[in-house]
Design an enzyme around this catalytic site. Structure first.
Site, short mmCIF file in Angstrom:
data_model
loop_
_atom_site.label_atom_id
_atom_site.label_comp_id
_atom_site.label_asym_id
_atom_site.label_seq_id
_atom_site.Cartn_x
_atom_site.Cartn_y
_atom_site.Cartn_z
N PRO A 26 0.82 -1.20 0.00
CA PRO A 26 0.00 0.00 0.00
C PRO A 26 0.86 1.26 0.00
O PRO A 26 1.71 1.44 0.85
CB PRO A 26 -0.80 -0.11 1.30
CG PRO A 26 -0.70 -1.52 1.72
CD PRO A 26 0.61 -2.02 1.19
N GLU A 27 0.66 2.09 -0.99
CA GLU A 27 1.31 3.39 -1.03
C GLU A 27 0.23 4.44 -0.89
O GLU A 27 -0.91 4.11 -0.55
CB GLU A 27 2.08 3.55 -2.35
CG GLU A 27 3.11 2.44 -2.56
CD GLU A 27 3.93 2.62 -3.83
OE1 GLU A 27 4.06 3.76 -4.30
OE2 GLU A 27 4.44 1.61 -4.34
#
Length: 303
Positions: A26-27
Site C-alpha cells: 500500500p502506497e
DNA sequence: AGCTACTCCTGGTAGC
DNA sequence: TGCTACCAGGAGTAGC
C-alpha cells in the site's frame, strides 16, 4: 461505499489467481482509498471492545484495549501512508489511533460474527455490531495509540498532492541534495507517501533513470517529474489503487485496478509502451526497480 | 550527509 | 511428493 463485504469473498485473497507472487504494498493511493472507503463506516462510531491478536502490532502496549474502548471515532484522515483515527471520549478530544499498513496490512469493517481469519491482528468492536479489523499476514503493520499523530509520524516531507509540493520547491530540493533519484523519492522525509511502484512509474514518465543524481536534474526535467508524480498518484487514486495477486484490497474487498495501467512496474521483459524495447529490472538501494533503458538513459558519471 | 546492511515477518516459489 | 533456501518489501536503525 456502505456495502457489507461479501462473506463468500473471504478466502479469495489467500489463494490469488495464478501467476507470479508480487506484493502490492500500500502506497499513498491505496491508503487514500482505504481512508475514503472506510470513512462512512467508522466515523461517528464508538469503540465498544478491542481484541489484540499480535501485541507488537499495537507497539507492545498492554493497555491498548482499555485506552480505546468507549472512544468515538470523530475523524479519519490520511497523511503519507498513515491512517489517522481521531478519537473522542465523552465528546472531548482524546488522542488518536495511527495505523500503517506497511507491506500486507488491510483494514476493513465486517460483521462481528464473520470469521476474522488467522491474520487478524487487531479488532475493534463498533457500536453498530460490526468490527473494524486490521488483518496483516506479515505482521509489519502497526496500529498505535498516540496522543498526537506527530508522536508516530516522525519527519515527513510534503504531501505530493497538496499545494506545498510545488515544482519550484521540488527542483530546489532536488538540487540541494546529491542522491540518486530512486532512493531519494522513496525517502519519506523528502516526499511523503511514494513507494516503489509509483516512483518507478513516475521516473519512467519523466524519462529519468533511477540512478540520476538529484542535483543533476535540469529544471525542466524536475517540473516534468513533479507533474508525473502527481498525475500518477491521481490516476491511481481514481482507480482505487493497485492490486496484485493477493494482498491489497479496498475495505470492501474489491481489488484496485491501477495495476492494469502500469507502464514499467513488474513488466520486466515486456515491451516498453513508448519505444517497444524491453523493460528491465534492476536493484537500486535494495529495491526492485523497473525501467526502460532506452527511454531512461543512464546519466554519464560525474566528471 | 549519504551509503549499505540488517531487522522485522511470512507465503510463495525455485531448486533439488 | 516433500524438503530447504531464498525472496520481496516499508521503515527504522546501526555502522561506516
Amino acid at each position: 461505499m456502505g456495502c457489507a463485504p461479501q462473506p463468500t469473498a473471504r478466502g479469495d485473497w489467500i489463494a490469488g489467481p495464478a501467476g507470479g507472487y508480487t506484493d502490492a504494498v500500500p502506497e499513498l493511493p491505496e491508503v487514500e482509498t482505504v481512508a475514503r472507503l472506510l470513512r462512512p463506516d467508522v466515523v461517528g462510531r464508538t469503540i465498544t471492545g478491542a481484541r489484540v491478536g499480535w501485541r507488537p502490532t499495537v507497539g507492545g502496549s498492554t493497555g491498548f484495549a482499555k485506552s480505546v474502548v468507549g472512544r468515538r471515532i470523530a475523524v479519519l484522515w490520511r497523511r503519507a501512508k498513515y491512517l489517522v483515527f481521531e478519537l473522542e471520549h465523552k465528546a472531548v478530544p482524546d488522542g488518536c489511533l495511527v495505523a500503517h499498513l506497511r507491506m500486507t496490512g488491510r483494514m476493513h469493517v465486517e460483521p462481528a460474527d464473520l470469521d476474522a481469519g488467522p491474520w487478524c491482528r487487531v479488532a475493534l468492536a463498533l457500536d453498530d455490531g460490526r468490527e473494524l479489523r486490521f488483518v496483516d499476514p506479515r505482521k509489519f503493520g502497526r496500529v498505535l495509540r498516540a496522543r498526537v499523530p506527530a508522536d508516530v509520524f516522525g519527519d515527513l516531507g510534503p504531501e505530493p498532492l497538496e499545494d506545498g509540493f510545488d515544482p519550484d520547491g521540488f527542483f530546489a530540493a532536488l538540487a540541494e541534495r546529491r542522491r540518486h533519484l530512486k532512493p531519494l523519492l522513496l525517502d519519506q522525509t523528502f516526499v511523503a507517501g511514494l513507494g516503489n511502484i509509483y516512483v518507478d512509474e513516475s521516473l519512467f514518465q519523466a524519462r529519468l533513470h533511477p540512478l540520476t543524481p538529484s542535483d543533476r536534474v535540469p529544471r525542466a526535467k524536475a517540473v516534468t517529474l513533479h507533474g508525473a508524480i502527481r498525475s500518477t498518484l491521481r490516476a491511481a487514486i481514481e482507480r482505487e489503487g493497485s492490486s496484485f495477486d493477493t494482498f491489497y484490497r479496498t475495505p470492501g474487498g474489491q481489488p484496485g485496478s491501477y495495476q492494469d495501467q502500469f507502464l514499467v512496474y513488474g513488466r520486466q521483459g515486456k515491451p516498453c509502451p513508448r519505444c517497444g524495447g524491453a523493460i528491465r529490472r534492476m536493484v537500486v538501494g535494495q529495491r526492485g526497480t523497473h525501467l526502460c533503458p532506452r527511454c531512461q538513459p543512464k546519466p554519464r558519471s560525474r566528471a
